[in-house]
Design a protein around this motif. Structure first.
Motif, PDB file in Angstrom:
ATOM      1  N   LEU A 281       0.838  -1.184   0.000  1.00 26.98           N
ATOM      2  CA  LEU A 281       0.000   0.000   0.000  1.00 26.98           C
ATOM      3  C   LEU A 281       0.885   1.250   0.000  1.00 26.98           C
ATOM      4  O   LEU A 281       1.916   1.267   0.672  1.00 26.98           O
ATOM      5  N   PRO A 282       0.428   2.276  -0.660  1.00 31.98           N
ATOM      6  CA  PRO A 282       1.191   3.536  -0.632  1.00 31.98           C
ATOM      7  C   PRO A 282       1.156   4.146   0.780  1.00 31.98           C
ATOM      8  O   PRO A 282       0.208   3.925   1.540  1.00 31.98           O
ATOM      9  N   PRO A 283       2.173   4.920   1.123  1.00 31.36           N
ATOM     10  CA  PRO A 283       2.234   5.509   2.479  1.00 31.36           C
ATOM     11  C   PRO A 283       1.017   6.367   2.834  1.00 31.36           C
ATOM     12  O   PRO A 283       0.566   6.371   3.977  1.00 31.36           O
ATOM     13  N   LYS A 284       0.467   7.085   1.850  1.00 29.05           N
ATOM     14  CA  LYS A 284      -0.687   7.947   2.122  1.00 29.05           C
ATOM     15  C   LYS A 284      -1.915   7.109   2.511  1.00 29.05           C
ATOM     16  O   LYS A 284      -2.645   7.434   3.444  1.00 29.05           O
ATOM     17  N   THR A 285      -2.124   5.988   1.830  1.00 29.33           N
ATOM     18  CA  THR A 285      -3.246   5.101   2.133  1.00 29.33           C
ATOM     19  C   THR A 285      -3.054   4.431   3.486  1.00 29.33           C
ATOM     20  O   THR A 285      -3.991   4.329   4.287  1.00 29.33           O
ATOM     21  N   ARG A 286      -1.833   3.991   3.747  1.00 27.95           N
ATOM     22  CA  ARG A 286      -1.523   3.381   5.055  1.00 27.95           C
ATOM     23  C   ARG A 286      -1.811   4.357   6.187  1.00 27.95           C
ATOM     24  O   ARG A 286      -2.387   3.995   7.216  1.00 27.95           O
ATOM     25  N   ARG A 287      -1.395   5.605   6.004  1.00 32.62           N
ATOM     26  CA  ARG A 287      -1.598   6.633   7.033  1.00 32.62           C
ATOM     27  C   ARG A 287      -3.091   6.847   7.274  1.00 32.62           C
ATOM     28  O   ARG A 287      -3.533   6.957   8.423  1.00 32.62           O
ATOM     29  N   ARG A 288      -3.899   6.877   6.210  1.00 32.27           N
ATOM     30  CA  ARG A 288      -5.343   7.063   6.370  1.00 32.27           C
ATOM     31  C   ARG A 288      -5.977   5.901   7.119  1.00 32.27           C
ATOM     32  O   ARG A 288      -6.856   6.100   7.961  1.00 32.27           O
ATOM     33  N   ILE A 289      -5.535   4.680   6.816  1.00 29.57           N
ATOM     34  CA  ILE A 289      -6.081   3.508   7.496  1.00 29.57           C
ATOM     35  C   ILE A 289      -5.741   3.547   8.978  1.00 29.57           C
ATOM     36  O   ILE A 289      -6.593   3.320   9.847  1.00 29.57           O
ATOM     37  N   VAL A 290      -4.490   3.855   9.288  1.00 34.00           N
ATOM     38  CA  VAL A 290      -4.060   3.915  10.691  1.00 34.00           C
ATOM     39  C   VAL A 290      -4.805   5.015  11.435  1.00 34.00           C
ATOM     40  O   VAL A 290      -5.262   4.817  12.576  1.00 34.00           O
ATOM     41  N   LEU A 291      -4.958   6.180  10.816  1.00 33.05           N
ATOM     42  CA  LEU A 291      -5.677   7.274  11.475  1.00 33.05           C
ATOM     43  C   LEU A 291      -7.157   6.950  11.660  1.00 33.05           C
ATOM     44  O   LEU A 291      -7.749   7.307  12.682  1.00 33.05           O
ATOM     45  N   ALA A 292      -7.764   6.244  10.719  1.00 35.50           N
ATOM     46  CA  ALA A 292      -9.162   5.844  10.863  1.00 35.50           C
ATOM     47  C   ALA A 292      -9.316   4.847  12.014  1.00 35.50           C
ATOM     48  O   ALA A 292     -10.270   4.938  12.810  1.00 35.50           O
ATOM     49  N   MET A 293      -8.384   3.885  12.116  1.00 38.65           N
ATOM     50  CA  MET A 293      -8.438   2.925  13.220  1.00 38.65           C
ATOM     51  C   MET A 293      -8.228   3.632  14.562  1.00 38.65           C
ATOM     52  O   MET A 293      -8.902   3.312  15.549  1.00 38.65           O
ATOM     53  N   LEU A 294      -7.311   4.585  14.610  1.00 35.21           N
ATOM     54  CA  LEU A 294      -7.067   5.341  15.834  1.00 35.21           C
ATOM     55  C   LEU A 294      -8.300   6.157  16.225  1.00 35.21           C
ATOM     56  O   LEU A 294      -8.666   6.217  17.406  1.00 35.21           O
ATOM     57  N   ALA A 295      -8.955   6.770  15.241  1.00 36.98           N
ATOM     58  CA  ALA A 295     -10.157   7.560  15.526  1.00 36.98           C
ATOM     59  C   ALA A 295     -11.274   6.662  16.059  1.00 36.98           C
ATOM     60  O   ALA A 295     -11.981   7.039  17.003  1.00 36.98           O
ATOM     61  N   ALA A 296     -11.443   5.476  15.461  1.00 41.71           N
ATOM     62  CA  ALA A 296     -12.471   4.546  15.942  1.00 41.71           C
ATOM     63  C   ALA A 296     -12.165   4.111  17.371  1.00 41.71           C
ATOM     64  O   ALA A 296     -13.067   4.071  18.225  1.00 41.71           O
ATOM     65  N   PHE A 297     -10.913   3.787  17.662  1.00 39.01           N
ATOM     66  CA  PHE A 297     -10.534   3.378  19.015  1.00 39.01           C
ATOM     67  C   PHE A 297     -10.768   4.510  20.011  1.00 39.01           C
ATOM     68  O   PHE A 297     -11.326   4.294  21.094  1.00 39.01           O
ATOM     69  N   ALA A 298     -10.351   5.726  19.655  1.00 38.33           N
ATOM     70  CA  ALA A 298     -10.513   6.869  20.565  1.00 38.33           C
ATOM     71  C   ALA A 298     -11.994   7.141  20.834  1.00 38.33           C
ATOM     72  O   ALA A 298     -12.384   7.422  21.978  1.00 38.33           O
ATOM     73  N   THR A 299     -12.822   7.027  19.805  1.00 37.91           N
ATOM     74  CA  THR A 299     -14.259   7.257  19.984  1.00 37.91           C
ATOM     75  C   THR A 299     -14.863   6.228  20.930  1.00 37.91           C
ATOM     76  O   THR A 299     -15.608   6.584  21.859  1.00 37.91           O
ATOM     77  N   LEU A 300     -14.545   4.966  20.718  1.00 41.82           N
ATOM     78  CA  LEU A 300     -15.079   3.917  21.600  1.00 41.82           C
ATOM     79  C   LEU A 300     -14.543   4.044  23.027  1.00 41.82           C
ATOM     80  O   LEU A 300     -15.282   3.822  23.992  1.00 41.82           O
ATOM     81  N   ALA A 301     -13.273   4.401  23.176  1.00 44.46           N
ATOM     82  CA  ALA A 301     -12.693   4.559  24.514  1.00 44.46           C
ATOM     83  C   ALA A 301     -13.362   5.712  25.255  1.00 44.46           C
ATOM     84  O   ALA A 301     -13.689   5.590  26.445  1.00 44.46           O
ATOM     85  N   LEU A 302     -13.571   6.831  24.583  1.00 43.45           N
ATOM     86  CA  LEU A 302     -14.221   7.975  25.229  1.00 43.45           C
ATOM     87  C   LEU A 302     -15.681   7.667  25.563  1.00 43.45           C
ATOM     88  O   LEU A 302     -16.181   8.072  26.613  1.00 43.45           O
ATOM     89  N   TYR A 303     -16.375   6.929  24.686  1.00 46.16           N
ATOM     90  CA  TYR A 303     -17.755   6.544  24.975  1.00 46.16           C
ATOM     91  C   TYR A 303     -17.817   5.648  26.207  1.00 46.16           C
ATOM     92  O   TYR A 303     -18.647   5.847  27.102  1.00 46.16           O
TER      93      TYR A 303
END
Length: 74
Positions: free
Chosen positions: A1-23
């Motif tokens: 995967l290109p670095p830009k796509t990898r970064r988006r996937i990682v940031l999306a996973m981090l955002a999902a984790f942060a949302t669930l943790a805060l909830y």
């Protein structure tokens, strides 16, 4: 995967984790003290069995569990 796509996937996973943790944290804080007026029942725990150190040179079985009476019956 290109670095830009990898970064988006990682940031999306981090955002999902942060949302669930805060909830989860927010719901736990909100629910503190909300037990419909009932109190937690506390009672005596009873006698706790502790381990007894074995008096032999066998290092494979360092502790026997139970009371002295049970140990002497063996």
């Amino acid at each position: 995967l290109p670095p830009k796509t990898r970064r988006r996937i990682v940031l999306a996973m981090l955002a999902a984790f942060a949302t669930l943790a805060l909830y989860t944290f927010g719901k736990a804080v909100y629910d503190i003290g909300r037990n419909d007026g009932s109190r937690m029942v506390t009672d005596h725990a009873g006698q706790v069995e502790l381990s007894i150190q074995q008096k032999t040179e066998n290092h494979l079985i360092p502790y026997l569990y139970g009371t002295d009476k049970e140990r002497n019956e063996d």
